[in-house]
Design a protein around this motif. Structure first.
Motif, short mmCIF file in Angstrom:
data_model
loop_
_atom_site.label_atom_id
_atom_site.label_comp_id
_atom_site.label_asym_id
_atom_site.label_seq_id
_atom_site.Cartn_x
_atom_site.Cartn_y
_atom_site.Cartn_z
N PRO A 177 4.65 4.34 2.36
CA PRO A 177 3.53 3.44 2.11
C PRO A 177 2.82 3.05 3.40
N ARG B 254 3.24 -6.61 3.12
CA ARG B 254 3.00 -7.49 1.98
C ARG B 254 4.18 -7.47 1.02
N TYR B 255 4.75 -6.32 0.81
CA TYR B 255 5.89 -6.16 -0.11
C TYR B 255 7.08 -6.99 0.36
N GLU C 47 0.53 -1.99 6.08
CA GLU C 47 0.16 -3.28 5.50
C GLU C 47 0.77 -3.48 4.13
N LYS C 48 0.90 -2.41 3.38
CA LYS C 48 1.51 -2.50 2.06
C LYS C 48 2.99 -2.88 2.19
N SER D 19 12.10 -2.92 2.77
CA SER D 19 11.20 -1.85 3.19
C SER D 19 11.60 -0.52 2.55
N ASP E 42 7.15 3.87 -4.03
CA ASP E 42 6.07 4.84 -3.86
C ASP E 42 6.50 6.26 -4.23
N ALA F 26 10.35 -0.61 -0.92
CA ALA F 26 8.90 -0.37 -0.96
C ALA F 26 8.63 1.13 -0.91
#
Length: 382
Positions: A110, A117-118, A113-114, A199, A206, A202
């Motif tokens: 990802p 935020r996650y 920034e994604k 992380s 994806d 996240a």
């Protein structure tokens, strides 16, 4: 190298980073806050004699702590955020290699920034004397506030006892060097693990079309918590469907070392080898361990070659269950890992390891365990 072995090695690097963040950012900030509050007290020459004066002093103490100590946590959180971005890419690469022919293309990563935020929005649920579920920022806020409260309490205690400002300042050093530093280090280690795990999740989110299952990975040693022991026993082989954990995600408690690895579609269990720190058999190993244990209030951990007379490091199959592995250990080792009463319930009462916790992972008291399986207590002679 097997993914679980690489995960174990990488976990060591994660813990080293946690140590660095604590030593470089958080501990110095806590010490600066203490010194600034100390100067505040010394400048006063004597403690206030009225409630209004004490309340005014309290507000100033908390302002100093919030500004000075809080800045250390801001720096620490920035480093954890950088770790999160790195971790997503690292685990995408690690899983791509370990999946091999099971996937047609590398796992995607990802955008930075994604990931940020996650992670910042992810809830962390910790068991303990005061269980809490919140985002990371709330845990930091509570820790900073607890330091301000602790300093305020020490100053008020000094006032009640008729002590001088110098004596009040010494109280601050005692509480800082003890419980406050310990809490800070525990929270740093917990935060680093939280950022690392989230992380990875996240990244996994994806790659839903490739990743099918998530498996918790706990360390096979005598320092493992009851919470993580139960989780390893229940879910350590097949885990759960990706994104559907029935028990949430690590960290499960302060200073938790449990990680998460992923399995592709078509693979139902972890493969390869894993590291383990076993206990050596024989009375000498037991005596050496107890000699070390009597000098600390924490579980004795393996320190390398100097402890080869007590512990034995080895590689075991990843398919080895924690149940069978624990039963192969010498009695002193099981006692050190579970406590003597629970060790008796496990070894003599045939109580399964996952029975030591409830469905949420909370460790059960001995009284609660007796209600769960009174026959196990009879078999164990308890």
């Amino acid at each position: 190298m097997d993914p679980i072995q690489q995960d174990n090695q990488h976990e060591i690097s994660i813990q080293r980073l946690a140590t660095k963040i604590y030593r470089d950012d958080v501990r110095p900030a806590l010490e600066r806050a203490r010194l600034d509050v100390r100067l505040l007290l010394l400048d006063m020459e004597e403690l206030p004699t009225t409630r209004v004066g004490l309340n005014k002093l309290s507000a100033e103490i908390k302002r100093i702590v919030n500004d000075v100590y809080g800045s250390g946590w801001l720096s620490a959180t920035e480093e954890m955020t950088e770790l999160a971005v790195y971790e997503a890419a690292f685990y995408a690469g690690l899983m791509t290699k370990s999946f091999g022919d099971a996937i047609s293309k590398p796992l995607s990563v990802p955008p930075d920034e994604k990931i940020k935020r996650y992670v910042s929005a992810a809830l962390m649920s910790l068991d303990g004397t005061s269980p809490k579920t919140a985002v990371w920022a709330e845990f930091v806020k509570d820790n900073v506030g607890s330091v301000g409260d602790a300093y305020d309490q020490q100053v008020r205690a000094a006032f009640v006892n008729g002590e001088t400002v110098n004596q009040a300042a010494k109280r601050l050093k005692t509480v800082t060097d003890g419980i406050l530093n310990s809490r800070a280090e525990n929270l740093v280690r917990t935060g680093v693990q939280h950022y690392a795990i989230q992380s990875r999740l996240a990244m996994a989110a994806d790659n839903k079309g490739v990743i099918a299952r998530e498996v918790p990975v706990t360390t096979f040693d005598n320092r493992r918590s009851l919470i993580c022991t139960g989780i390893q026993d229940e879910y350590g082989q097949r885990g759960w469907p990706a994104g559907e954990s029935p028990i949430g995600y690590p960290p499960y408690h302060y200073s938790c070392r449990t990680g998460i690895i992923f399995l592709p579609k078509g693979q139902d269990s972890i493969e390869g080898m894993r590291a383990a720190v076993s206990g050596r058999k024989g009375e000498q190993a037991k005596e050496d361990y107890e000699a070390r244990d009597s000098r600390t209030d924490k579980k004795v951990k393996y320190r390398g070659r100097r402890d080869q007379n007590i512990f034995n490091t080895s590689q075991i199959k990843s398919s080895t269950t924690i149940e069978s592995w624990m039963r192969s250990q010498p009695r002193w080792y099981v006692d050190s890992a579970l406590g003597k009463s629970r060790a008796s319930l496990f070894l003599n009462g045939d109580l399964k390891l996952n029975k030591f916790t409830d469905a949420t992972g909370r460790p059960l008291t001995l009284a609660e365990l007796r209600r769960v399986d009174s026959e196990a207590f009879e078999r164990a002679g308890l």
